[in-house]
Design a protein around this motif. Structure first.
Motif, PDB file in Angstrom:
ATOM      1  N   GLY A 194       0.813  -1.204   0.000  1.00  0.00           N
ATOM      2  CA  GLY A 194       0.000   0.000   0.000  1.00  0.00           C
ATOM      3  C   GLY A 194       0.850   1.258   0.000  1.00  0.00           C
ATOM      4  N   ASP A 195       0.442   2.246  -0.764  1.00  0.00           N
ATOM      5  CA  ASP A 195       1.105   3.541  -0.797  1.00  0.00           C
ATOM      6  C   ASP A 195       0.310   4.501   0.098  1.00  0.00           C
ATOM      7  OD1 ASP A 195       1.994   6.147  -1.414  1.00  0.00           O
ATOM      8  OD2 ASP A 195       2.686   5.471  -3.377  1.00  0.00           O
ATOM      9  N   PRO A 196       0.868   4.930   1.228  1.00  0.00           N
ATOM     10  CA  PRO A 196       0.103   5.797   2.139  1.00  0.00           C
ATOM     11  C   PRO A 196      -0.141   7.190   1.588  1.00  0.00           C
ATOM     12  CG  PRO A 196       2.369   5.603   2.890  1.00  0.00           C
ATOM     13  CD  PRO A 196       2.227   4.657   1.738  1.00  0.00           C
ATOM     14  N   VAL A 197       0.614   7.598   0.590  1.00  0.00           N
ATOM     15  CA  VAL A 197       0.440   8.933   0.029  1.00  0.00           C
ATOM     16  C   VAL A 197      -0.670   8.935  -1.018  1.00  0.00           C
ATOM     17  CG1 VAL A 197       1.566  10.844  -1.171  1.00  0.00           C
ATOM     18  CG2 VAL A 197       2.857   9.441   0.462  1.00  0.00           C
ATOM     19  N   ALA A 198      -0.566   8.051  -1.995  1.00  0.00           N
ATOM     20  CA  ALA A 198      -1.555   7.992  -3.071  1.00  0.00           C
ATOM     21  C   ALA A 198      -2.777   7.169  -2.708  1.00  0.00           C
ATOM     22  CB  ALA A 198      -0.906   7.406  -4.328  1.00  0.00           C
ATOM     23  N   LYS A 199      -2.737   6.467  -1.552  1.00  0.00           N
ATOM     24  CA  LYS A 199      -3.848   5.617  -1.123  1.00  0.00           C
ATOM     25  C   LYS A 199      -4.159   4.550  -2.174  1.00  0.00           C
ATOM     26  CE  LYS A 199      -4.295   8.321   2.445  1.00  0.00           C
ATOM     27  NZ  LYS A 199      -3.803   7.899   3.775  1.00  0.00           N
ATOM     28  N   THR A 200      -3.119   3.956  -2.700  1.00  0.00           N
ATOM     29  CA  THR A 200      -3.274   2.912  -3.704  1.00  0.00           C
ATOM     30  C   THR A 200      -2.529   1.669  -3.260  1.00  0.00           C
ATOM     31  OG1 THR A 200      -1.354   3.725  -4.930  1.00  0.00           O
ATOM     32  CG2 THR A 200      -3.526   4.563  -5.593  1.00  0.00           C
ATOM     33  N   TRP A 201      -2.872   0.564  -3.916  1.00  0.00           N
ATOM     34  CA  TRP A 201      -2.187  -0.703  -3.671  1.00  0.00           C
ATOM     35  C   TRP A 201      -1.521  -1.132  -4.969  1.00  0.00           C
ATOM     36  CZ3 TRP A 201      -1.996  -2.996   1.119  1.00  0.00           C
ATOM     37  CH2 TRP A 201      -2.869  -2.477   2.092  1.00  0.00           C
ATOM     38  N   THR A 202      -0.264  -1.531  -4.865  1.00  0.00           N
ATOM     39  CA  THR A 202       0.503  -1.885  -6.050  1.00  0.00           C
ATOM     40  C   THR A 202       1.304  -3.157  -5.806  1.00  0.00           C
ATOM     41  OG1 THR A 202       2.393  -0.546  -5.354  1.00  0.00           O
ATOM     42  CG2 THR A 202       0.733   0.519  -6.759  1.00  0.00           C
ATOM     43  N   VAL A 203       1.744  -3.773  -6.912  1.00  0.00           N
ATOM     44  CA  VAL A 203       2.778  -4.802  -6.877  1.00  0.00           C
ATOM     45  C   VAL A 203       3.964  -4.238  -7.647  1.00  0.00           C
ATOM     46  CG1 VAL A 203       1.225  -6.762  -6.615  1.00  0.00           C
ATOM     47  CG2 VAL A 203       1.761  -5.924  -8.899  1.00  0.00           C
ATOM     48  N   SER A 204       5.148  -4.581  -7.190  1.00  0.00           N
ATOM     49  CA  SER A 204       6.336  -3.906  -7.715  1.00  0.00           C
ATOM     50  C   SER A 204       7.361  -4.901  -8.217  1.00  0.00           C
ATOM     51  CB  SER A 204       6.969  -3.039  -6.623  1.00  0.00           C
ATOM     52  OG  SER A 204       6.031  -2.119  -6.095  1.00  0.00           O
ATOM     53  N   ALA A 205       7.994  -4.536  -9.333  1.00  0.00           N
ATOM     54  CA  ALA A 205       9.159  -5.257  -9.828  1.00  0.00           C
ATOM     55  C   ALA A 205      10.390  -4.470  -9.392  1.00  0.00           C
ATOM     56  CB  ALA A 205       9.111  -5.371 -11.345  1.00  0.00           C
ATOM     57  N   ALA A 206      11.288  -5.119  -8.659  1.00  0.00           N
ATOM     58  CA  ALA A 206      12.473  -4.438  -8.112  1.00  0.00           C
ATOM     59  C   ALA A 206      13.728  -5.133  -8.616  1.00  0.00           C
ATOM     60  CB  ALA A 206      12.430  -4.453  -6.583  1.00  0.00           C
ATOM     61  N   THR A 207      14.633  -4.337  -9.172  1.00  0.00           N
ATOM     62  CA  THR A 207      15.894  -4.870  -9.684  1.00  0.00           C
ATOM     63  C   THR A 207      17.047  -4.132  -8.995  1.00  0.00           C
ATOM     64  OG1 THR A 207      14.903  -5.326 -11.839  1.00  0.00           O
ATOM     65  CG2 THR A 207      17.302  -5.242 -11.731  1.00  0.00           C
ATOM     66  N   PRO A 208      17.905  -4.859  -8.318  1.00  0.00           N
ATOM     67  CA  PRO A 208      19.029  -4.198  -7.636  1.00  0.00           C
ATOM     68  C   PRO A 208      20.073  -3.711  -8.635  1.00  0.00           C
ATOM     69  CG  PRO A 208      19.207  -6.572  -7.421  1.00  0.00           C
ATOM     70  CD  PRO A 208      17.894  -6.320  -8.093  1.00  0.00           C
ATOM     71  N   VAL A 209      20.687  -2.607  -8.292  1.00  0.00           N
ATOM     72  CA  VAL A 209      21.789  -2.047  -9.084  1.00  0.00           C
ATOM     73  C   VAL A 209      23.011  -1.992  -8.166  1.00  0.00           C
ATOM     74  CG1 VAL A 209      22.632  -0.095 -10.418  1.00  0.00           C
ATOM     75  CG2 VAL A 209      20.181  -0.678 -10.463  1.00  0.00           C
ATOM     76  N   ASP A 210      24.020  -2.781  -8.513  1.00  0.00           N
ATOM     77  CA  ASP A 210      25.237  -2.839  -7.708  1.00  0.00           C
ATOM     78  C   ASP A 210      26.377  -2.142  -8.449  1.00  0.00           C
ATOM     79  OD1 ASP A 210      23.784  -4.305  -5.927  1.00  0.00           O
ATOM     80  OD2 ASP A 210      24.608  -6.253  -6.528  1.00  0.00           O
ATOM     81  N   LEU A 211      27.173  -1.465  -7.669  1.00  0.00           N
ATOM     82  CA  LEU A 211      28.355  -0.812  -8.218  1.00  0.00           C
ATOM     83  C   LEU A 211      29.511  -1.057  -7.260  1.00  0.00           C
ATOM     84  CD1 LEU A 211      29.581   0.975 -10.421  1.00  0.00           C
ATOM     85  CD2 LEU A 211      28.898   2.975  -9.056  1.00  0.00           C
ATOM     86  N   GLU A 212      30.559  -1.627  -7.827  1.00  0.00           N
ATOM     87  CA  GLU A 212      31.748  -1.932  -7.043  1.00  0.00           C
ATOM     88  C   GLU A 212      31.441  -2.839  -5.853  1.00  0.00           C
ATOM     89  OE1 GLU A 212      33.248   1.868  -5.951  1.00  0.00           O
ATOM     90  OE2 GLU A 212      33.900   2.386  -7.999  1.00  0.00           O
ATOM     91  N   GLY A 213      30.535  -3.803  -6.128  1.00  0.00           N
ATOM     92  CA  GLY A 213      30.220  -4.788  -5.109  1.00  0.00           C
ATOM     93  C   GLY A 213      29.279  -4.312  -4.038  1.00  0.00           C
ATOM     94  N   GLN A 214      28.728  -3.105  -4.178  1.00  0.00           N
ATOM     95  CA  GLN A 214      27.827  -2.550  -3.182  1.00  0.00           C
ATOM     96  C   GLN A 214      26.436  -2.330  -3.799  1.00  0.00           C
ATOM     97  OE1 GLN A 214      28.664  -2.043   0.054  1.00  0.00           O
ATOM     98  NE2 GLN A 214      30.696  -2.895  -0.412  1.00  0.00           N
ATOM     99  N   HIS A 215      25.423  -2.539  -2.952  1.00  0.00           N
ATOM    100  CA  HIS A 215      24.050  -2.279  -3.385  1.00  0.00           C
ATOM    101  C   HIS A 215      23.838  -0.775  -3.408  1.00  0.00           C
ATOM    102  CE1 HIS A 215      19.444  -2.686  -2.512  1.00  0.00           C
ATOM    103  NE2 HIS A 215      19.688  -2.397  -3.796  1.00  0.00           N
ATOM    104  N   ALA A 216      23.809  -0.212  -4.594  1.00  0.00           N
ATOM    105  CA  ALA A 216      23.783   1.235  -4.733  1.00  0.00           C
ATOM    106  C   ALA A 216      22.384   1.788  -4.969  1.00  0.00           C
ATOM    107  CB  ALA A 216      24.695   1.668  -5.875  1.00  0.00           C
ATOM    108  N   ALA A 217      21.495   1.008  -5.597  1.00  0.00           N
ATOM    109  CA  ALA A 217      20.161   1.520  -5.911  1.00  0.00           C
ATOM    110  C   ALA A 217      19.255   0.340  -6.271  1.00  0.00           C
ATOM    111  CB  ALA A 217      20.212   2.524  -7.053  1.00  0.00           C
ATOM    112  N   THR A 218      17.967   0.639  -6.334  1.00  0.00           N
ATOM    113  CA  THR A 218      16.972  -0.353  -6.747  1.00  0.00           C
ATOM    114  C   THR A 218      16.047   0.295  -7.763  1.00  0.00           C
ATOM    115  OG1 THR A 218      17.023  -1.522  -4.627  1.00  0.00           O
ATOM    116  CG2 THR A 218      15.087  -1.856  -6.020  1.00  0.00           C
TER     117      THR A 218
END
Length: 483
Positions: A194-218
């Motif tokens: 649930g998104d408390p701001v938009a008051k919606t329910w979603t399903v999400s596809a998340a892909t990690p982005v690693d740089l130099e062996g560290q989790h830098a973003a999703t």
């Protein structure tokens, strides 16, 4: 009655045979449709993975490019510190329907490296996110410190409406992409969030982005649960309904599921004790039990298969959706299969009864023509014989038993006619003899009467002559004496 019993037994056996055949054919077709449907459904999930693969590659290139430049001026031109301690997109010149927005929660350190990641994310989303919006609700980059670069044209003020302490890293779509939860560093799918701001329910596809062996973003794509349910639930085969759920039992889509105003998602495994189930105002105990047994039956046989749900009279055809690894199931009530078999059995029964009535009609006509009418002729012939009419006419040309009986009856009538004629002739001769004898007796009687009369007259004459003679003798004597 025997034929009717045979028709009933034939109908029953036909029903069983048709039911088995219809069930096998229906379930096979159902499984094929579910497999094809799962392939169609997984297209958008595979598309999300392809999108993220492109975004990850481009994002890393932009980050490395920004490492060659000073990000400060560009960062200050697009984003600003707000009085509540957050960093958001500048309001002047901002149009959330055409560009991504930034939100950094209160109290986060703004380092040059963070600025480079945010500027690279802004450029990548500005270039690619509008095209992705055709299939996905939104696209955003989530950094481990809670910073969000979001493109969501339908909610252009999301970054300015969110509370200062809102932390997206606490949600499942981020935690699933961490190295601890996603060691293979591939695209993962969250459940209903649930998104408390938009008051919606979603399903999400998340892909990690690693740089130099560290989790830098999703990298994240969101799909509104209403859209997913509309596509999953509305498009179904006749007399069936679709269900979509995760391996842990979380229900993703169901015809009765209504996430509007819900406080939490629903789990099919533990839902028996979840009284605030998002299924509307009606009593959902029976539905929750139903879903519980569906999950219990289907979790023991993963993959594509067809299973009967005992106690509920349903067949479930399932298939795995590549990408999120969800289970897509189509449930078909058993009464639908039995109804088609029953309709065919009714056709067999009606056809059998129609054949029976036709056979009875033919039999009635045959019996009337070949049995009843000949027997009626025999009855009339018998009455004629009883009345003394021996000239009967029967059908002696038949080659069956009635023909032989007719010939025997005709022969009997002829013999009776002959004997009647002989008897009549004998009676006529006897009458003539009796009449002749009667005449003779009458003649003899007359002769006897005449003879009796003559004898009487002679006797009278003799008496008269005797008396007269006596008188004459007296007279003669007296005359003599007188003389």
């Amino acid at each position: 009655m025997r034929i009717a019993v045979i028709v009933a037994l034939t109908t029953f056996c036909s029903y069983l045979q048709i039911f088995d055949s219809a069930r096998d054919a229906t379930l096979l077709q159902l499984q094929r449709n579910v497999a094809e449907r799962a392939q169609r459904e997984q297209a958008i999930f595979l598309l999300a993975e392809d999108n993220h693969a492109l975004l990850r590659k481009v994002l890393l290139e932009r980050v490395l490019d920004w490492r060659q430049r000073d990000p400060g001026a560009a960062f200050d031109r697009l984003f600003a510190h707000f009085p509540d301690g957050t960093v958001r997109s500048r309001l002047e010149g901002f149009d959330g329907t055409r560009m991504p927005c930034l939100f950094i929660p209160k109290g986060r350190d703004i380092t040059p490296e963070l600025q480079r990641w945010l500027l690279a994310s802004h450029e990548v989303l500005s270039q690619y996110a509008p095209a992705f919006h055709v299939r996905f609700t939104d696209t955003y980059v989530l950094l481990p410190n809670g910073a969000v670069m979001l493109y969501w044209p339908d909610r252009p003020q999301w970054c300015h409406e969110v509370t200062p302490t809102f932390d997206s890293t606490e949600y499942e779509f981020f935690t699933l992409s961490t190295p601890a939860q996603d060691p293979q560093r591939k695209t993962v799918w969250s459940g209903i969030v649930g998104d408390p701001v938009a008051k919606t329910w979603t399903v999400s596809a998340a892909t990690p982005v690693d740089l130099e062996g560290q989790h830098a973003a999703t990298l994240i794509h969101d799909m509104l649960i209403q859209e997913l349910m509309a596509r999953t639930v509305t498009d179904h085969l006749p007399d069936t309904y679709n269900v979509l759920f995760r391996d842990d039992g979380q229900l993703i889509a169901h015809p009765a599921l209504n996430m509007e105003g819900a406080s939490d998602s629903y789990n099919m495994h533990s839902g028996l004790i979840q009284f605030q189930a998002p299924f509307g105002p009606s009593d959902t105990l029976a539905l929750r039990k139903h879903l519980y047994w569906i999950f219990q039956e289907l979790q023991h046989t993963p993959g594509s298969h067809t299973t009967r749900i005992p106690g509920f009279g349903e067949y479930a055809a399932t298939a795995r959706i590549q990408g999120p690894g969800w289970t897509f199931a189509t449930l078909l009530p058993e009464r639908v299969v039995s109804a088609s078999a029953l309709a065919s059995a009714k056709y067999v029964l009606l056809f059998g009864l129609g054949s029976l009535l036709l056979e009875l009609g033919i039999m009635s006509w045959v019996l009337r023509q070949n049995i009843s009418q000949p027997l009626l002729s025999f009855n009339q012939a018998t009455d004629s014989l009883a009345a003394g009419d021996f000239k009967v006419r029967l059908d002696t040309s038949r080659r069956d038993e009635l023909g032989r009986l007719a010939r025997a009856f005709q022969h009997m009538a002829g013999e009776l006619q002959r004997r009647e004629d002989a008897l009549r002739q004998a009676n006529e001769g006897l009458e003539q003899r009796v009449e002749h004898r009667t005449r003779e007796l009458q003649d003899v009687h007359r002769q006897l009467v005449e003879t009796a009369r003559q004898v009487g007259r002679a006797e009278v004459a003799t008496n008269v002559l005797h008396n007269v003679g006596n008188v004459l003798n007296s007279v003669h004597t007296s005359v003599l004496l007188a003389r």
